[in-house]
Design an enzyme around this catalytic site. Structure first.
Site, PDB file in Angstrom:
ATOM      1  N   LYS A 115       0.847  -1.197   0.000  1.00 13.32           N
ATOM      2  CA  LYS A 115       0.000   0.000   0.000  1.00 13.32           C
ATOM      3  C   LYS A 115       0.871   1.231   0.000  1.00 13.32           C
ATOM      4  O   LYS A 115       1.976   1.215   0.550  1.00 13.32           O
ATOM      5  CB  LYS A 115      -0.888   0.027   1.249  1.00 13.32           C
ATOM      6  CG  LYS A 115      -2.079   0.954   1.118  1.00 13.32           C
ATOM      7  CD  LYS A 115      -3.112   0.350   0.189  1.00 13.32           C
ATOM      8  CE  LYS A 115      -4.496   0.850   0.401  1.00 13.32           C
ATOM      9  NZ  LYS A 115      -5.487  -0.168   0.023  1.00 13.32           N
ATOM     10  N   ASP A 155      -6.721   3.996  -4.988  1.00  9.84           N
ATOM     11  CA  ASP A 155      -7.302   3.887  -3.647  1.00  9.84           C
ATOM     12  C   ASP A 155      -8.005   5.225  -3.394  1.00  9.84           C
ATOM     13  O   ASP A 155      -8.388   5.908  -4.349  1.00  9.84           O
ATOM     14  CB  ASP A 155      -6.198   3.567  -2.615  1.00  9.84           C
ATOM     15  CG  ASP A 155      -6.758   3.023  -1.302  1.00  9.84           C
ATOM     16  OD1 ASP A 155      -7.145   1.851  -1.260  1.00  9.84           O
ATOM     17  OD2 ASP A 155      -6.831   3.780  -0.312  1.00  9.84           O
TER      18      ASP A 155
HETATM   19  N1  GLU Z   1      -7.156  -0.019  -3.260  1.00  9.47           N
HETATM   20  C1  GLU Z   1      -7.927  -1.210  -3.487  1.00  9.47           C
HETATM   21  C2  GLU Z   1      -8.014  -2.020  -2.210  1.00  9.47           C
HETATM   22  O1  GLU Z   1      -7.862  -1.512  -1.128  1.00  9.47           O
HETATM   23  C3  GLU Z   1      -7.476  -1.987  -4.702  1.00  9.47           C
HETATM   24  C4  GLU Z   1      -6.084  -2.513  -4.652  1.00  9.47           C
HETATM   25  C5  GLU Z   1      -5.605  -3.131  -5.955  1.00  9.47           C
HETATM   26  O2  GLU Z   1      -6.403  -3.229  -6.880  1.00  9.47           O
HETATM   27  O3  GLU Z   1      -4.436  -3.500  -6.014  1.00  9.47           O
HETATM   28  O4  GLU Z   1      -8.305  -3.197  -2.244  1.00  9.47           O
END
Ligand code: GLU
Length: 426
Positions: A115, A155
């Site tokens: 993240k 995100d």
């Molecule tokens: N930000 C999204 C989540 O929290 C998607 C993450 C992604 O697709 O890698 O799951």
């Protein structure tokens, strides 16, 4: 910090990094995994702090700060979004990367968790400034990301266009077209059909299965949605298409309520207007406090914004039959206990919002193959994966007489542990 805040922080730990560690311990204990395994899982493998200068439109230069956390790569490259938000902290990003590991694992997507976050409020900036912040951050983290290393995605407050700029910066730095470095891209740059709606669509599939479990029809079910961003908004539309009645939604400014069902087109239109806001909706009324939305008597409550929304303070007021966590980390462990005792079915974030990363995985696979699927194919595979995962989690929860979150953690901890053992880490 106000006195109120001090008191509430004393009563309940709201640090997301410590919360995820508590969740790991709880599931780990039920599973009987060794302390060595838990010690590995309770810390991210790598966290990068960056600061980078950005030229602003007025000619000044401003320094931005951000993080990229990579939790565990036993099963595959790390994966997870990048958020742009003024309240991003290192602990938050670490926790979010850990939730990503468990999310990927519980739905059988061969990734570890990652993240990123940049401390900024994108609403303050022009499009050009956002482009330069996006490129600056990608340049700053480029050494540790890549299609086989760590793959970012959208995100909170980040968009397909931002993914496009980041992909371009990375590709230029490497001197080769590298669409697999990031997902959630615009279609023309190798994005996947269905990715934009995937988090919401996956959540709807989970809700449908949960409603079947409770023997309740979707038709006429009442829904309150906290957060009217990408996930919340599309969820409202998809649930309405299934016959649900969306009675309340909120954004960062207020919550609106109409027991007969909101006019969604009208509310969406107001949300898009520069000079208007959802509180201008003439057919609903504004709740005294936005958090009152959480206590409404509805069938389905969807937190679709940020962490720590359902806490010790308000968990007793929740009246919904199902809480579907489209957001990451909206419920604290103490609130979880209360909801479980009240018999409320909580669809945990690592399952309920996994549709986003599932279709991100499909996007990455398509990028690596250079061969693209139809939207029907993407949505069909998403449904299959969500429905199967829901039932695996639900069955285990029943066996152990525990909540779905604990069961979801148990499944993913088991899988990550097997990979770590096979690699000789433990
Ligand atoms: N930000 C999204 C989540 O929290 C998607 C993450 C992604 O697709 O890698 O799951």
């Amino acid at each position: 910090m106000s006195e109120m805040n001090l008191i509430s922080n004393e009563q309940e730990n709201l640090n997301p990094y410590e919360i995820v560690q508590t969740q790991i311990d709880h599931a780990g204990e039920l599973l009987g995994v060794s302390k060595d395994v838990l010690d590995i899982l309770k810390k991210p493998k790598r966290v990068l702090y960056v600061s980078f200068p950005v030229k602003m439109d007025d000619g000044s230069t401003r320094v931005f700060e951000g993080y990229r956390s990579q939790h565990n790569d036993a099963i595959g490259p790390t994966k997870g979004g990048i958020r742009f938000h003024p309240e991003v902290t290192m602990d938050e990003v670490k926790a979010l990367s850990m939730w990503m590991s468990f999310k990927c694992c519980v739905v059988n997507v061969p990734y570890g968790g990652g993240k990123g976050g940049v401390i900024c409020d994108p609403h303050e900036f022009s499009e050009g400034e956002i482009e330069r912040i996006s490129r600056g951050f990608m340049e700053a983290i480029a050494d540790i990301v890549g299609p086989e290393r760590d793959i970012p995605a959208p995100d909170v407050y980040t968009t397909p266009q931002i993914m496009g700029w980041m992909m371009d910066t990375f590709s230029r730095m490497k001197g080769q077209f590298s669409p697999g470095v990031i997902t959630g891209k615009p279609l023309i740059l190798g994005g996947s059909k269905g990715r934009n709606e995937a988090t919401a669509r996956g959540c709807v599939f989970a809700i449908e299965e949960a409603m079947k479990t409770l023997n309740k029809p979707m038709e006429g079910a009442t829904v309150a949605i906290q957060g009217f961003g990408n996930a919340g908004r599309i969820l409202a539309d998809l649930l309405a298409a299934q016959g649900c009645k969306i009675v309340a939604v909120s954004d960062s400014t207020c919550a609106i309520y109409q027991p007969e069902g909101l006019n969604l087109r009208q509310v969406e239109h107001l949300k898009d207007e520069e000079t208007a806001s959802i509180q201008d909706d003439p057919d609903s009324h504004v709740l005294d406090r936005p958090e009152d939305l959480l206590g409404l008597e509805v069938d389905i409550l969807v937190p679709a914004a940020l962490e720590n929304v359902i806490t010790l303070k308000n968990a007793n007021n929740i009246k919904a039959n199902i809480v579907a966590e489209a957001a990451n980390g909206p419920t604290t462990p103490q609130a979880d206990e209360i909801l479980f005792k009240k018999g409320i079915l909580v669809l945990p974030d690592i399952l309920a919002n996994a549709g986003g990363v599932i279709v991100s995985y499909f996007e990455w696979v398509q990028n690596l193959m250079n061969y693209y699927w139809s939207e029907e194919e993407v949505n069909g595979k998403l449904r299959e994966q969500m429905v199967r995962s829901y039932h695996e989690v639900h069955t285990l929860a029943k066996q152990h007489q525990t909540d779905l979150r604990t069961a979801a953690y148990m499944i993913s901890i088991q899988r990550i542990t097997a990979a770590m053992e096979a690699r000789g880490w433990v």
